[in-house]
Every structure is written in structure tokens, then in C-alpha cells.
Write a protein that holds these residues in place. Structure first.
Motif, PDB file in Angstrom:
ATOM      1  N   LEU A 210       0.845  -1.191   0.000  1.00  0.00           N
ATOM      2  CA  LEU A 210       0.000   0.000   0.000  1.00  0.00           C
ATOM      3  C   LEU A 210       0.881   1.242   0.000  1.00  0.00           C
ATOM      4  CD1 LEU A 210      -2.541  -1.124   2.778  1.00  0.00           C
ATOM      5  CD2 LEU A 210      -3.032  -0.951   0.325  1.00  0.00           C
ATOM      6  N   PRO A 211       0.354   2.387  -0.466  1.00  0.00           N
ATOM      7  CA  PRO A 211       1.159   3.625  -0.464  1.00  0.00           C
ATOM      8  C   PRO A 211       1.613   3.996   0.945  1.00  0.00           C
ATOM      9  CG  PRO A 211      -0.825   3.893  -1.796  1.00  0.00           C
ATOM     10  CD  PRO A 211      -0.965   2.582  -1.077  1.00  0.00           C
ATOM     11  N   TYR A 212       2.914   4.300   1.063  1.00  0.00           N
ATOM     12  CA  TYR A 212       3.511   4.669   2.348  1.00  0.00           C
ATOM     13  C   TYR A 212       4.044   6.088   2.186  1.00  0.00           C
ATOM     14  CZ  TYR A 212       6.717   4.374   6.383  1.00  0.00           C
ATOM     15  OH  TYR A 212       7.385   4.580   7.555  1.00  0.00           O
ATOM     16  N   VAL A 213       3.341   7.043   2.791  1.00  0.00           N
ATOM     17  CA  VAL A 213       3.678   8.450   2.529  1.00  0.00           C
ATOM     18  C   VAL A 213       4.112   9.156   3.819  1.00  0.00           C
ATOM     19  CG1 VAL A 213       2.896  10.623   1.522  1.00  0.00           C
ATOM     20  CG2 VAL A 213       1.956   8.464   0.674  1.00  0.00           C
ATOM     21  N   VAL A 214       5.422   9.382   3.914  1.00  0.00           N
ATOM     22  CA  VAL A 214       5.996  10.202   4.988  1.00  0.00           C
ATOM     23  C   VAL A 214       6.758  11.333   4.313  1.00  0.00           C
ATOM     24  CG1 VAL A 214       7.639  10.296   6.900  1.00  0.00           C
ATOM     25  CG2 VAL A 214       6.196   8.285   6.606  1.00  0.00           C
ATOM     26  N   LYS A 215       6.384  12.565   4.640  1.00  0.00           N
ATOM     27  CA  LYS A 215       7.042  13.737   4.043  1.00  0.00           C
ATOM     28  C   LYS A 215       7.735  14.509   5.148  1.00  0.00           C
ATOM     29  CE  LYS A 215       3.828  13.964   0.208  1.00  0.00           C
ATOM     30  NZ  LYS A 215       3.365  14.794  -0.894  1.00  0.00           N
ATOM     31  N   GLY A 216       9.018  14.251   5.327  1.00  0.00           N
ATOM     32  CA  GLY A 216       9.740  14.867   6.433  1.00  0.00           C
ATOM     33  C   GLY A 216       9.226  14.311   7.747  1.00  0.00           C
ATOM     34  N   MET A 217       8.617  15.196   8.543  1.00  0.00           N
ATOM     35  CA  MET A 217       8.029  14.762   9.805  1.00  0.00           C
ATOM     36  C   MET A 217       6.523  14.542   9.693  1.00  0.00           C
ATOM     37  SD  MET A 217      10.066  14.215  12.313  1.00  0.00           S
ATOM     38  CE  MET A 217       8.926  14.320  13.683  1.00  0.00           C
ATOM     39  N   ASP A 218       5.963  14.806   8.542  1.00  0.00           N
ATOM     40  CA  ASP A 218       4.514  14.709   8.361  1.00  0.00           C
ATOM     41  C   ASP A 218       4.116  13.413   7.650  1.00  0.00           C
ATOM     42  OD1 ASP A 218       4.148  17.179   9.571  1.00  0.00           O
ATOM     43  OD2 ASP A 218       4.304  18.278   7.678  1.00  0.00           O
ATOM     44  N   VAL A 219       2.865  13.025   7.850  1.00  0.00           N
ATOM     45  CA  VAL A 219       2.332  11.807   7.233  1.00  0.00           C
ATOM     46  C   VAL A 219       1.094  12.144   6.410  1.00  0.00           C
ATOM     47  CG1 VAL A 219       3.223  10.212   8.971  1.00  0.00           C
ATOM     48  CG2 VAL A 219       1.025  11.331   9.349  1.00  0.00           C
ATOM     49  N   SER A 220       0.763  11.247   5.491  1.00  0.00           N
ATOM     50  CA  SER A 220      -0.420  11.427   4.652  1.00  0.00           C
ATOM     51  C   SER A 220      -1.128  10.080   4.502  1.00  0.00           C
ATOM     52  CB  SER A 220      -0.012  11.956   3.268  1.00  0.00           C
ATOM     53  OG  SER A 220      -1.096  11.892   2.373  1.00  0.00           O
ATOM     54  N   GLU A 260       7.941   5.755  12.554  1.00  0.00           N
ATOM     55  CA  GLU A 260       9.090   6.431  11.922  1.00  0.00           C
ATOM     56  C   GLU A 260       9.173   7.898  12.348  1.00  0.00           C
ATOM     57  OE1 GLU A 260      10.523   8.090   7.578  1.00  0.00           O
ATOM     58  OE2 GLU A 260       9.299   6.255   7.607  1.00  0.00           O
ATOM     59  N   THR A 261       8.058   8.611  12.259  1.00  0.00           N
ATOM     60  CA  THR A 261       8.085  10.038  12.599  1.00  0.00           C
ATOM     61  C   THR A 261       8.270  10.249  14.105  1.00  0.00           C
ATOM     62  OG1 THR A 261       5.648  10.009  12.582  1.00  0.00           O
ATOM     63  CG2 THR A 261       6.751  10.808  10.603  1.00  0.00           C
ATOM     64  N   THR A 262       7.725   9.339  14.905  1.00  0.00           N
ATOM     65  CA  THR A 262       7.906   9.433  16.362  1.00  0.00           C
ATOM     66  C   THR A 262       9.368   9.236  16.732  1.00  0.00           C
ATOM     67  OG1 THR A 262       5.660   8.591  16.744  1.00  0.00           O
ATOM     68  CG2 THR A 262       7.202   8.472  18.592  1.00  0.00           C
ATOM     69  N   GLU A 263      10.014   8.262  16.113  1.00  0.00           N
ATOM     70  CA  GLU A 263      11.434   8.010  16.410  1.00  0.00           C
ATOM     71  C   GLU A 263      12.284   9.195  15.981  1.00  0.00           C
ATOM     72  OE1 GLU A 263      14.796   4.498  16.010  1.00  0.00           O
ATOM     73  OE2 GLU A 263      13.103   4.489  14.611  1.00  0.00           O
ATOM     74  N   ARG A 264      11.958   9.811  14.861  1.00  0.00           N
ATOM     75  CA  ARG A 264      12.725  10.965  14.399  1.00  0.00           C
ATOM     76  C   ARG A 264      12.581  12.136  15.375  1.00  0.00           C
ATOM     77  NH1 ARG A 264      10.754  11.534   9.244  1.00  0.00           N
ATOM     78  NH2 ARG A 264      11.991   9.757   8.609  1.00  0.00           N
ATOM     79  N   ALA A 265      11.371  12.313  15.918  1.00  0.00           N
ATOM     80  CA  ALA A 265      11.150  13.371  16.913  1.00  0.00           C
ATOM     81  C   ALA A 265      11.954  13.093  18.185  1.00  0.00           C
ATOM     82  CB  ALA A 265       9.664  13.478  17.247  1.00  0.00           C
ATOM     83  N   MET A 266      12.035  11.820  18.573  1.00  0.00           N
ATOM     84  CA  MET A 266      12.839  11.453  19.748  1.00  0.00           C
ATOM     85  C   MET A 266      14.301  11.822  19.548  1.00  0.00           C
ATOM     86  SD  MET A 266      11.368   7.687  20.708  1.00  0.00           S
ATOM     87  CE  MET A 266      12.455   7.503  22.127  1.00  0.00           C
ATOM     88  N   ALA A 267      14.819  11.524  18.368  1.00  0.00           N
ATOM     89  CA  ALA A 267      16.219  11.816  18.070  1.00  0.00           C
ATOM     90  C   ALA A 267      16.456  13.327  18.062  1.00  0.00           C
ATOM     91  CB  ALA A 267      16.605  11.209  16.721  1.00  0.00           C
ATOM     92  N   HIS A 268      15.524  14.058  17.497  1.00  0.00           N
ATOM     93  CA  HIS A 268      15.662  15.514  17.402  1.00  0.00           C
ATOM     94  C   HIS A 268      15.614  16.181  18.775  1.00  0.00           C
ATOM     95  CE1 HIS A 268      15.269  19.533  15.682  1.00  0.00           C
ATOM     96  NE2 HIS A 268      14.262  19.742  16.523  1.00  0.00           N
ATOM     97  N   CYS A 269      14.699  15.712  19.629  1.00  0.00           N
ATOM     98  CA  CYS A 269      14.483  16.355  20.929  1.00  0.00           C
ATOM     99  C   CYS A 269      15.337  15.765  22.042  1.00  0.00           C
ATOM    100  CB  CYS A 269      13.003  16.248  21.327  1.00  0.00           C
ATOM    101  SG  CYS A 269      11.885  17.075  20.177  1.00  0.00           S
ATOM    102  N   GLY A 270      15.947  14.616  21.786  1.00  0.00           N
ATOM    103  CA  GLY A 270      16.760  13.980  22.809  1.00  0.00           C
ATOM    104  C   GLY A 270      15.933  13.410  23.955  1.00  0.00           C
ATOM    105  N   LYS A 271      14.727  12.953  23.657  1.00  0.00           N
ATOM    106  CA  LYS A 271      13.855  12.384  24.695  1.00  0.00           C
ATOM    107  C   LYS A 271      13.817  10.861  24.559  1.00  0.00           C
ATOM    108  CE  LYS A 271      10.913  16.542  24.756  1.00  0.00           C
ATOM    109  NZ  LYS A 271      11.231  17.175  26.027  1.00  0.00           N
TER     110      LYS A 271
END
Length: 353
Positions: A210-220, A260-271
Motif C-alpha cells: 500500500l502507499p507509504y507516505v511520509v514527508k519529512g516529519m509529516d504523514v499522509s 518512523e516520525t515518532t522516532e525521528r522526533a525522539m532523536a531531534h528532541c533527545g527524549k
């Protein structure tokens, strides 16, 4: 002395042990909650407007449901808490975001109770209610918040007295995607379409592309929904795919994008910790996928069951209590509702970290 701040009035006096009654009615769940300053939930009854299989819920009919049930839920909450109106210090309600007509029904009831009982009112952001309820129930301090529901999909972190949105859906919410696919399969809306998709998905074995759409930190999710609806209409009748495999594939694809986007936010914020809130947060497969990601990062998952993930009155009461304890109320003339009220618009005056 009074001081106006973002539509609220600061009051100097507050009580030692506050009790707040909150009403939530932004969508098809109507809830009345009563909480104490210590975080004890004294009552939290709820009723859901359930429509026939294959249909959604319309604003006017949902508002009529809320109007029909609000009296008995308030009485039930007071009885469960063994309290009378004079024991309540303040009234909280969902100001937004949500569906206009149901929100307005609750606002009218809150204004009426405020005048009958002579109690102050606190307007609460629905999204903040979810987050603060999660922090209260799980005890997690400063997590990345994955907020997933029928109307909202956001990846959030706290910084400088705001809950900042690091990623979100750019079209439809995750819960809306699941609900609309459930209509294609004519699944029951009892207890919820998302829950029934989850049960079917447990029996699925074939992962369909199925289509997997992640655009940066956003999803569709809108293109994904269109694609799976087309596959269901064309290939279920021929036996090429089963509803179980489609539900399984839908969950795996959507939840992978969220992880994917949650993990990227963790890395960015250091949480290190993640808190899942919102109705879709009940989904055990989503919890499992986030937990697996956190194991690799040495983090912890904070999650709740349907009592507190799904829209409820206690979350509005608790967020209202935090505001009230900080000295804020909403003047009667400002007890309006809004269908658009972003999480990051609210100044978190109750947090000083």
C-alpha cells in the motif's frame, strides 16, 4: 486583582483541595468526569453515539445524542463520586477542536450549570486534555507524545511552556482513515470501527503493498485510503484478498509511518520516553510497534487503556483543574467553541519546566 491572558481571567484565590467537573463532547463520545487536585478520578461515565454499520456520525445527530444523555451522565458522575454540586469548585468544558454542533451542546450545558451552581468555567483544549490525562495516569514526565485519534494525528514535544507539534497529518487523521475503511467493509461501529479493524487484522497473514507516505516529519493517509478502498472493491469479491489481510496491511502501513516520525522526533528532541494518547492509542499492535522501537533506543512506553485513551470527561476536568489551580477561568461571555484550536496555541501556564 484580575489579569486577562489569552481570553482567560486570572483570579487570586484558589482552594486547598480542588474538585473539578469536566464535560467532553467534541465528537461522538459524551463524557462527564470529576477529578481532585491530587489526580484522583472520582467518576468518569461516558456514552458513545453509535451509528449503523457502513455509516459515520453527523454533527446534528451527534449533538442530539449529547443533549439526550448529558443530564443522566452528570447525575451519574455526581452519584459515583458521592458529591453534590456545592462540592464542585469549577466546571471545565471542551472549547475545541471538534465538531461544531456537539461542542456547542456541551458549551450551553456548562454555561447553564455555571449559573445554576454559581461556579467558574474553564475552557479546555481537547488535545491538551489528552496529553495531561496521559501524564497524570501514567506518571511519565517529559515524553514525546504520539497523539492519534479520529480527528487528530500529531507528534508532539513540550518546550518553553508550549506543546510543540513536530509532525502531523497533512490530510486526514489516522482514526478517520481506519473508520472510513471500516465502512467499506461494513464493519460494526460498536464499540468502535477501529477496534473491529484491529480484531480482523489479528487474523491477517498476507502483507499487501500500500502507499507509504511520509514527508519529512509529516504523514499522509488519504492516498492510502483511496488505494485500499479500490483494492477492497475489486479484489475481495474475486477472492484475491481477504478483509483480514487488508486490515492487517492497513494497520502495518499506517503504524509504521507513525513509528518512523515518532522516532525521528525522539532523536531531534533527545527524549527517551513516548506517551501514546487518543482513541487509536488503545490499539495493541500500535503499542507493540512503538515498544519494539523503544527497546532499540533504551526508552519506555507510556500508554493507557480505553478508559483514558478514548475521549472522556476526566481528561477535560484534569486539564481544567491545572488551569484553574494556576489562577485562570474563562469569563461567561468568552465560553465559545471553535472547531479549529491547535495544540501549540495554548500556553501551558501550569508547567514551569
Amino acid at each position: 486583582s484580575t489579569q486577562s491572558t489569552w481570553g482567560h481571567t486570572k483570579v487570586s484565590n484558589w482552594f486547598a483541595e480542588m474538585i473539578v467537573l469536566g464535560i467532553e463532547g467534541s465528537a461522538n463520545k459524551l463524557g462527564v468526569g470529576i477529578v481532585t487536585e491530587k489526580g484522583d478520578i472520582l467518576a468518569n461515565p461516558r456514552d458513545t453515539f453509535i451509528t449503523p454499520p457502513g455509516t459515520g456520525f453527523l454533527p446534528r445527530e451527534t449533538a442530539q445524542h449529547h443533549a439526550a444523555w448529558i443530564h443522566r451522565l452528570i447525575h451519574q458522575a455526581l452519584e459515583e463520586a458521592k458529591l453534590t454540586p456545592k462540592d464542585i469548585d469549577a466546571l471545565a468544558y471542551t472549547k475545541g477542536p471538534g465538531m461544531g454542533a456537539p461542542l456547542q451542546t456541551v458549551a450551553v450545558v456548562i454555561r447553564t450549570l455555571s449559573q445554576l451552581w454559581n461556579k467558574p468555567i474553564i475552557g479546555v483544549n481537547h488535545c491538551i486534555g489528552h496529553i495531561e490525562m496521559g501524564r497524570c495516569v501514567t506518571g511519565v514526565e517529559d515524553p514525546i507524545v504520539l497523539y492519534v485519534s479520529g480527528g487528530n494525528t500529531q507528534v508532539i514535544a513540550y518546550s518553553l511552556q508550549r506543546y510543540r507539534i513536530f509532525g502531523e497529518t497533512i490530510d486526514i487523521a489516522v482514526g478517520n482513515c481506519l473508520d472510513r475503511f471500516a465502512r467499506i467493509l461494513n464493519l460494526s461501529n460498536d464499540p468502535s470501527p477501529g477496534y473491529n479493524i484491529e480484531q480482523l487484522a489479528k487474523k491477517g497473514t498476507k502483507l499487501i503493498d500500500l502507499p507509504y507516505v511520509v514527508k519529512g516529519m509529516d504523514v499522509s493517509f488519504s492516498g492510502l485510503l483511496t488505494s485500499i478502498q479500490k483494492i477492497a472493491r475489486e479484489q475481495i469479491p474475486t477472492g484475491e484478498v481477504t478483509p483480514e489481510d487488508l486490515c492487517f496491511s492497513l494497520q502495518e502501513t499506517i503504524f509504521s509511518a507513525l513509528v518512523e516520525t515518532t522516532e525521528r522526533a525522539m532523536a531531534h528532541c533527545g527524549k527517551k520516553d513516548v506517551l501514546i494518547v487518543g482513541g487509536v492509542g488503545c490499539n495493541l499492535r500500535l503499542q507493540e510497534m512503538v515498544r519494539l522501537m523503544l527497546q532499540d533506543r533504551g526508552g519506555n512506553l507510556a500508554c493507557m487503556d480505553d478508559r483514558y485513551c478514548i475521549d472522556n470527561g476526566a481528561m477535560i476536568a484534569w486539564a481544567g483543574l491545572l488551569l484553574f489551580k494556576s489562577g485562570f477561568t474563562t469569563p461567561l461571555e468568552e465560553t465559545t467553541v471553535t472547531q479549529r484550536f491547535r495544540t501549540d496555541e495554548v500556553e501551558c501556564i501550569w508547567r514551569d519546566d
